[in-house]
Design a protein around this motif. Structure first.
Motif, PDB file in Angstrom:
ATOM      1  N   ALA A  22       0.594   5.443  11.374  1.00 36.76           N
ATOM      2  CA  ALA A  22      -0.935   5.857   9.938  1.00 36.76           C
ATOM      3  C   ALA A  22      -2.193   5.153  10.165  1.00 36.76           C
ATOM      4  CB  ALA A  22      -0.634   4.850   8.968  1.00 36.76           C
ATOM      5  N   SER A  23      -2.893   6.267  10.431  1.00 36.50           N
ATOM      6  CA  SER A  23      -4.332   5.284  10.769  1.00 36.50           C
ATOM      7  C   SER A  23      -5.907   5.774   9.548  1.00 36.50           C
ATOM      8  CB  SER A  23      -5.175   6.781  11.970  1.00 36.50           C
ATOM      9  OG  SER A  23      -6.245   6.582  12.505  1.00 36.50           O
ATOM     10  N   GLY A  24      -6.590   4.497   9.755  1.00 37.02           N
ATOM     11  CA  GLY A  24      -7.127   4.826   8.777  1.00 37.02           C
ATOM     12  C   GLY A  24      -9.106   4.799   9.037  1.00 37.02           C
ATOM     13  N   GLY A  25      -9.759   5.736   9.700  1.00 37.46           N
ATOM     14  CA  GLY A  25     -10.585   4.552  10.824  1.00 37.46           C
ATOM     15  C   GLY A  25     -10.769   4.583  12.038  1.00 37.46           C
ATOM     16  N   GLN A  26     -10.975   3.271  11.652  1.00 37.57           N
ATOM     17  CA  GLN A  26     -10.220   2.564  14.142  1.00 37.57           C
ATOM     18  C   GLN A  26      -9.268   2.066  13.494  1.00 37.57           C
ATOM     19  OE1 GLN A  26     -13.107   3.319  16.488  1.00 37.57           O
ATOM     20  NE2 GLN A  26     -13.715   4.117  14.282  1.00 37.57           N
ATOM     21  N   ILE A  27      -8.299   1.462  12.338  1.00 37.73           N
ATOM     22  CA  ILE A  27      -7.701   0.992  12.747  1.00 37.73           C
ATOM     23  C   ILE A  27      -6.377   1.884  12.491  1.00 37.73           C
ATOM     24  CG2 ILE A  27      -6.097  -1.187  11.781  1.00 37.73           C
ATOM     25  CD1 ILE A  27      -8.985  -1.338  10.151  1.00 37.73           C
ATOM     26  N   THR A  28      -4.750   1.433  13.249  1.00 33.77           N
ATOM     27  CA  THR A  28      -4.215   2.432  13.521  1.00 33.77           C
ATOM     28  C   THR A  28      -2.277   1.398  13.532  1.00 33.77           C
ATOM     29  OG1 THR A  28      -4.872   3.914  14.617  1.00 33.77           O
ATOM     30  CG2 THR A  28      -2.405   3.588  14.648  1.00 33.77           C
ATOM     31  N   LYS A  29      -1.751   1.729  12.570  1.00 33.73           N
ATOM     32  CA  LYS A  29      -0.491   0.954  12.645  1.00 33.73           C
ATOM     33  C   LYS A  29       1.127   1.573  12.536  1.00 33.73           C
ATOM     34  CE  LYS A  29       1.632  -3.208   9.791  1.00 33.73           C
ATOM     35  NZ  LYS A  29       2.870  -3.083  10.179  1.00 33.73           N
ATOM     36  N   GLY A  30       2.257   0.992  12.656  1.00 31.43           N
ATOM     37  CA  GLY A  30       3.415   1.783  13.018  1.00 31.43           C
ATOM     38  C   GLY A  30       3.310   2.178  10.963  1.00 31.43           C
ATOM     39  N   SER A  31       4.045   2.929  10.834  1.00 32.08           N
ATOM     40  CA  SER A  31       4.395   3.258   9.202  1.00 32.08           C
ATOM     41  C   SER A  31       5.922   3.921   9.265  1.00 32.08           C
ATOM     42  CB  SER A  31       3.673   4.126   8.422  1.00 32.08           C
ATOM     43  OG  SER A  31       3.683   4.651   8.860  1.00 32.08           O
ATOM     44  N   MET A  32       6.464   3.335   8.172  1.00 34.14           N
ATOM     45  CA  MET A  32       7.649   4.802   8.237  1.00 34.14           C
ATOM     46  C   MET A  32       7.026   5.705   6.924  1.00 34.14           C
ATOM     47  SD  MET A  32      10.944   5.082   7.772  1.00 34.14           S
ATOM     48  CE  MET A  32      12.416   3.830   7.753  1.00 34.14           C
ATOM     49  N   VAL A  33       7.380   6.854   7.255  1.00 30.65           N
ATOM     50  CA  VAL A  33       6.950   7.967   6.102  1.00 30.65           C
ATOM     51  C   VAL A  33       8.253   8.601   5.896  1.00 30.65           C
ATOM     52  CG1 VAL A  33       6.547   9.998   5.941  1.00 30.65           C
ATOM     53  CG2 VAL A  33       5.246   8.621   7.350  1.00 30.65           C
ATOM     54  N   ALA A  34       8.248   8.090   4.538  1.00 35.69           N
ATOM     55  CA  ALA A  34       9.389   8.615   3.465  1.00 35.69           C
ATOM     56  C   ALA A  34       9.017  10.318   2.971  1.00 35.69           C
ATOM     57  CB  ALA A  34      10.288   7.508   2.339  1.00 35.69           C
ATOM     58  N   GLY A  35       9.653  11.433   2.517  1.00 32.89           N
ATOM     59  CA  GLY A  35       9.185  12.075   2.254  1.00 32.89           C
ATOM     60  C   GLY A  35      10.125  12.470   1.254  1.00 32.89           C
ATOM     61  N   ILE A  36       9.878  12.374  -0.294  1.00 34.44           N
ATOM     62  CA  ILE A  36      11.232  11.691  -1.677  1.00 34.44           C
ATOM     63  C   ILE A  36      10.323  12.764  -2.414  1.00 34.44           C
ATOM     64  CG2 ILE A  36      11.053   9.646  -0.816  1.00 34.44           C
ATOM     65  CD1 ILE A  36       8.999   9.027  -3.308  1.00 34.44           C
ATOM     66  N   LEU A  52       1.029   4.782  -1.080  1.00 34.08           N
ATOM     67  CA  LEU A  52       0.301   4.231   0.334  1.00 34.08           C
ATOM     68  C   LEU A  52       0.635   2.848   0.163  1.00 34.08           C
ATOM     69  CD1 LEU A  52      -0.459   5.926   3.068  1.00 34.08           C
ATOM     70  CD2 LEU A  52      -2.743   3.586   2.747  1.00 34.08           C
ATOM     71  N   ALA A  53       1.895   2.429   0.245  1.00 33.37           N
ATOM     72  CA  ALA A  53       2.195   0.206   0.411  1.00 33.37           C
ATOM     73  C   ALA A  53       1.276  -0.604   0.728  1.00 33.37           C
ATOM     74  CB  ALA A  53       3.114   0.037   0.796  1.00 33.37           C
ATOM     75  N   GLU A  54       0.846  -1.060  -0.777  1.00 37.17           N
ATOM     76  CA  GLU A  54      -0.539  -1.422  -0.902  1.00 37.17           C
ATOM     77  C   GLU A  54      -0.998  -2.946   0.188  1.00 37.17           C
ATOM     78  OE1 GLU A  54      -1.498  -3.733  -5.301  1.00 37.17           O
ATOM     79  OE2 GLU A  54      -0.725  -4.222  -3.952  1.00 37.17           O
ATOM     80  N   GLY A  55      -0.172  -2.953   1.237  1.00 39.07           N
ATOM     81  CA  GLY A  55      -0.156  -3.815   2.187  1.00 39.07           C
ATOM     82  C   GLY A  55      -0.487  -3.397   3.271  1.00 39.07           C
ATOM     83  N   LEU A  56       0.428  -1.934   3.671  1.00 34.57           N
ATOM     84  CA  LEU A  56      -0.119  -1.184   4.310  1.00 34.57           C
ATOM     85  C   LEU A  56      -1.698  -0.269   4.329  1.00 34.57           C
ATOM     86  CD1 LEU A  56       0.547   0.772   6.880  1.00 34.57           C
ATOM     87  CD2 LEU A  56       0.863   2.148   5.972  1.00 34.57           C
ATOM     88  N   ALA A  57      -2.118  -0.429   2.982  1.00 31.68           N
ATOM     89  CA  ALA A  57      -3.641   0.151   2.313  1.00 31.68           C
ATOM     90  C   ALA A  57      -4.415  -1.236   3.212  1.00 31.68           C
ATOM     91  CB  ALA A  57      -2.991  -0.081   1.776  1.00 31.68           C
ATOM     92  N   LYS A  58      -4.223  -2.160   2.597  1.00 30.16           N
ATOM     93  CA  LYS A  58      -5.258  -3.128   2.651  1.00 30.16           C
ATOM     94  C   LYS A  58      -5.566  -3.461   4.157  1.00 30.16           C
ATOM     95  CE  LYS A  58      -5.228  -8.348   1.185  1.00 30.16           C
ATOM     96  NZ  LYS A  58      -4.611  -8.928   1.231  1.00 30.16           N
ATOM     97  N   LYS A  59      -4.270  -3.628   5.029  1.00 31.00           N
ATOM     98  CA  LYS A  59      -4.858  -3.526   6.731  1.00 31.00           C
ATOM     99  C   LYS A  59      -5.413  -2.013   7.575  1.00 31.00           C
ATOM    100  CE  LYS A  59      -1.336  -6.838   7.686  1.00 31.00           C
ATOM    101  NZ  LYS A  59      -0.479  -7.224   8.988  1.00 31.00           N
ATOM    102  N   LEU A  60      -4.917  -1.377   7.043  1.00 29.83           N
ATOM    103  CA  LEU A  60      -6.078   0.136   7.360  1.00 29.83           C
ATOM    104  C   LEU A  60      -6.754   0.288   6.939  1.00 29.83           C
ATOM    105  CD1 LEU A  60      -3.233   3.093   7.362  1.00 29.83           C
ATOM    106  CD2 LEU A  60      -3.867   1.295   9.348  1.00 29.83           C
ATOM    107  N   GLN A  61      -8.070  -0.832   5.994  1.00 26.49           N
ATOM    108  CA  GLN A  61      -8.715  -1.318   4.511  1.00 26.49           C
ATOM    109  C   GLN A  61      -9.361   0.518   4.232  1.00 26.49           C
ATOM    110  OE1 GLN A  61     -11.598  -2.104   7.972  1.00 26.49           O
ATOM    111  NE2 GLN A  61     -10.664  -4.698   7.821  1.00 26.49           N
ATOM    112  N   LEU A  62      -7.898   0.754   3.856  1.00 24.25           N
ATOM    113  CA  LEU A  62      -8.302   2.099   2.697  1.00 24.25           C
ATOM    114  C   LEU A  62      -7.616   1.836   1.862  1.00 24.25           C
ATOM    115  CD1 LEU A  62      -5.467   4.120   5.204  1.00 24.25           C
ATOM    116  CD2 LEU A  62      -8.926   4.137   4.908  1.00 24.25           C
ATOM    117  N   ASP A  63      -8.811   3.085   0.221  1.00 25.35           N
ATOM    118  CA  ASP A  63      -8.704   3.036  -0.568  1.00 25.35           C
ATOM    119  C   ASP A  63      -8.127   3.900  -1.829  1.00 25.35           C
ATOM    120  OD1 ASP A  63      -7.637   1.597  -3.399  1.00 25.35           O
ATOM    121  OD2 ASP A  63      -9.353   0.624  -3.235  1.00 25.35           O
TER     122      ASP A  63
END
Lengths: 232, 404
Positions: B103-117, B147-158
């Motif tokens: 998952a990437s937001g601007g310059q930051i990328t992080k591994g994520s679990m994607v759940a299709g629901i 997005l989970a809050e923690g992940l959004a925070k790491k990626l600096q997304l809202d």
């Protein structure tokens, strides 16, 4: 005559290995049916021990006791309980009625233990309580009866099993004079009319005077054994 | 007459009988209360844990749990859906397509679990809507993400920002997509809070080039106590093509934790039984000593030991049964009340619970099985202790007993 108790050379020694106490010493006793016998003697003379042995409540250290042809000396505990139920009636100094049962139920209790049918039990309870003069107190519990009345219920209970004889340990000790005389009258009447054998231990001179045979124990031995002509 | 004698004997010394009955009553009530509360707490803990994400039961293609890749996905057909929903005790089944992505937001990328629901069905099983902290909830036909809050925070997304997902799709295809963030969800578990991305199922199947494919179906139950039955039924109905996993197999560490806690709870209960035993035994000891003369006298006049023991045993039975019945009658409304109105934590303790995503309550489990089991255990202890006066009767020497 019909022999009820035949005790040969019976002795009872307490603490034989430490400080031996000879409660009963080489007593020979022969009781015929229909006797009205008093066992007398000072405290500690062995009256209660002898009564317990004759009643199958205790075993002698030596000698043997034959009751109505059965040597009970070596009977086991459970067989002795059964033997007592069918052969011996007990009257205790402190009455020992079952406090939660009425006079009627106390008398009936013994027959229940003997598995006597209900109809027969009912008839006999009424007859016995009539005999001891308590037909109006049948449904009263012991706590509501006087000492004399309680002891009369105890006599009726002792008779209920149709025993060979009745052992009474100081039966008048807890009674006032009037009640004691009344009880003795009843016992004497049963002895006279139904040929019931009574053996009782006592200190009471008035009771001793009513007995036809008086056995005096001193230090566990028979000091005298006399027949009395003057009875009730 | 023997029963009458036993019954009247009980009320001869009213205080002693009431004390013994009270010992049995409080013992049973305390055991029911303790066990119901413990079972309720474990049940609630399980409910909380499984509602984080896993659900009580999951259905996968056989082998998926050991190798969690999209190639181990399966087609979700109507007949499969029907076969699942036809089983008793299943209240809902929610489909998922899960995979990993960067998952990437601007310059930051992080591994994520994607759940299709399926958002609505997912809410039934994991109460996802309640975890929404910002923005709004997904719709099935959306092309947006939660997005989970923690992940959004790491990626600096809202909310309303865009996140790019890049991963490997079905059969080695490339999965790439860019999505507007519709909302943020908060999880108590840091691990989940820093990894989760939720997509509507059709969009996830599109992203991973896996049309109509699923990696798991998450099952919701009417009652957790039916778990084993449901697993068994599903195994029979679906056959060996699928693996049916209860939550204990998916999260063995939680089961281990509960078992450890249950072990210590059993020790506490054993101490309770021991205290209760001493209480009951004390009254029996007192009763036996008080009635020694009476027992001797009854044997002297010809009552056989067996019959006397019978009367004493009937007395013990009556005390035990009365105490137990009173405790069951008091225990049922008490436990039911605590089940309906759980003990609620307040203050700091409540905050700790809420921070973990748990409701700050101590609920009691209302189960006749718990009530009857505890009643049976205490009854058994009481009846075992009642052997003491019986033993006393069998060993009694009537002449000795009648010496004042």
């Amino acid at each position: 005559m019909d022999t009820v108790i035949d005790a040969h050379n019976i002795s009872k020694v307490y603490n034989p290995d430490t400080i031996p106490v000879h409660a009963v010493n080489n007593v020979h006793l022969h009781v015929e049916r229909g006797e009205f016998t008093a066992l007398v003697g000072p405290s500690g003379s062995g009256k209660t021990t002898l009564l317990n042995i004759l009643g199958g409540l205790d075993h002698p250290t030596s000698g043997n006791v034959v009751i109505n042809g059965t040597d009970i000396t070596h009977l086991g505990s459970n067989k002795l309980i059964d033997f007592r139920l069918h052969n011996i009636g007990f009257v205790f100094q402190s009455f020992n009625l079952i406090p939660v049962l009425t006079a009627r139920e106390n008398v009936e209790f013994i027959m229940l233990l003997q598995n006597v049918p209900k109809k027969e039990r009912d008839q006999r309870v009424v007859a016995l309580l009539n005999e001891v003069g308590l037909s109006d107190k049948m449904d009263v519990r012991p706590a509501q009866l006087s000492g004399g009345q309680q002891q009369r219920v105890a006599v009726a209970r002792a008779l209920a099993s149709k025993p060979q004889f009745i052992l009474a340990d100081e039966p008048t000790a807890n009674l006032d004079s009037a009640s004691a005389f009344n009880l003795l009258d009843i016992m004497a009447k049963l002895n006279r009319e139904e040929n019931m054998t009574f053996i009782f231990s006592t200190h009471d001179q008035r009771v001793i005077e009513r007995a036809r045979r008086v056995i005096t124990l001193v230090d566990g031995s028979i000091a005298s054994d006399t027949a009395q002509t003057k009875t009730d | 007459m023997l029963f009458k004698l036993a019954w009247r004997n009980l009320w001869r010394n009213r205080s002693r009988t009431l004390i013994t009955m009270a010992s049995v009553f409080f013992a049973v009530l305390l055991a029911i209360f303790t066990m119901s509360l413990q079972k309720g707490v474990w049940d609630n803990l399980t409910k909380n844990v499984v509602s984080f994400y896993s659900g009580y039961v999951q259905i996968h293609l056989n082998g998926y749990w050991n190798e969690q890749i999209l190639d181990n996905s399966f087609a979700f057909t109507d007949s499969l859906n029907q076969a699942i929903l036809q089983q008793p005790h299943i209240t809902a089944a929610t489909p998922r397509l899960e995979s990993f992505a960067l998952a990437s937001g601007g310059q930051i990328t992080k591994g994520s679990m994607v759940a299709g629901i399926d958002p609505e069905k997912e809410h039934i099983v994991t109460a996802l809507k309640n975890k929404l902290t910002r923005g709004s909830f997904l719709q099935l036909n959306d092309q947006t993400v939660l997005l989970a809050e923690g992940l959004a925070k790491k990626l600096q997304l809202d909310v309303h920002d865009t996140v790019v997902l890049l991963g490997q799709g079905y059969h080695g295809s490339t999965a790439a997509g860019k999505y507007s963030i519709k909302g943020l969800v908060k999880f108590a578990s840091p691990e989940i809070n820093e990894t989760m991305v939720y997509l509507p199922l059709p969009e996830a199947q599109n992203l991973y080039s896996a049309p109509n494919m699923l990696t798991s179906v998450v099952i919701s139950l009417d009652n957790p106590q039916n778990l084993n039955a449901v697993v068994g039924n599903l195994k029979k109905a679906l056959g060996s093509r699928y693996e049916i996993m209860p939550w204990q197999e998916m999260m063995p560490e939680i089961e281990q934790l509960i078992k450890t806690k249950e072990g210590s709870a059993q020790i506490i209960l054993a101490v309770l039984y021991l205290l209760v035993s001493f209480g009951i035994f004390g009254t029996l000891l007192m009763m036996t000593a008080e009635r020694r003369y009476e027992f001797g006298m009854l044997m002297a006049i010809g009552m056989k030991r067996r019959r006397l023991a019978g009367v004493v045993f009937i007395e013990s039975m009556l005390v035990t049964i009365t105490g137990c019945m009173a405790a069951v009658l008091a225990g049922i409304p008490l436990v039911n009340y605590l089940h309906q109105h759980p003990i609620r934590f307040t203050g700091q303790m409540a905050k700790v619970y809420e921070d973990f995503g748990f409701e700050p309550v101590l609920p009691a489990m209302f189960s006749m099985e718990v009530i009857l089991t505890q009643t049976a255990i205490v009854s058994f202890i009481a009846l075992l202790l009642a052997l003491y006066p019986l033993l006393h009767v069998y060993r009694l020497n009537e002449t000795e007993a009648m010496k004042r």
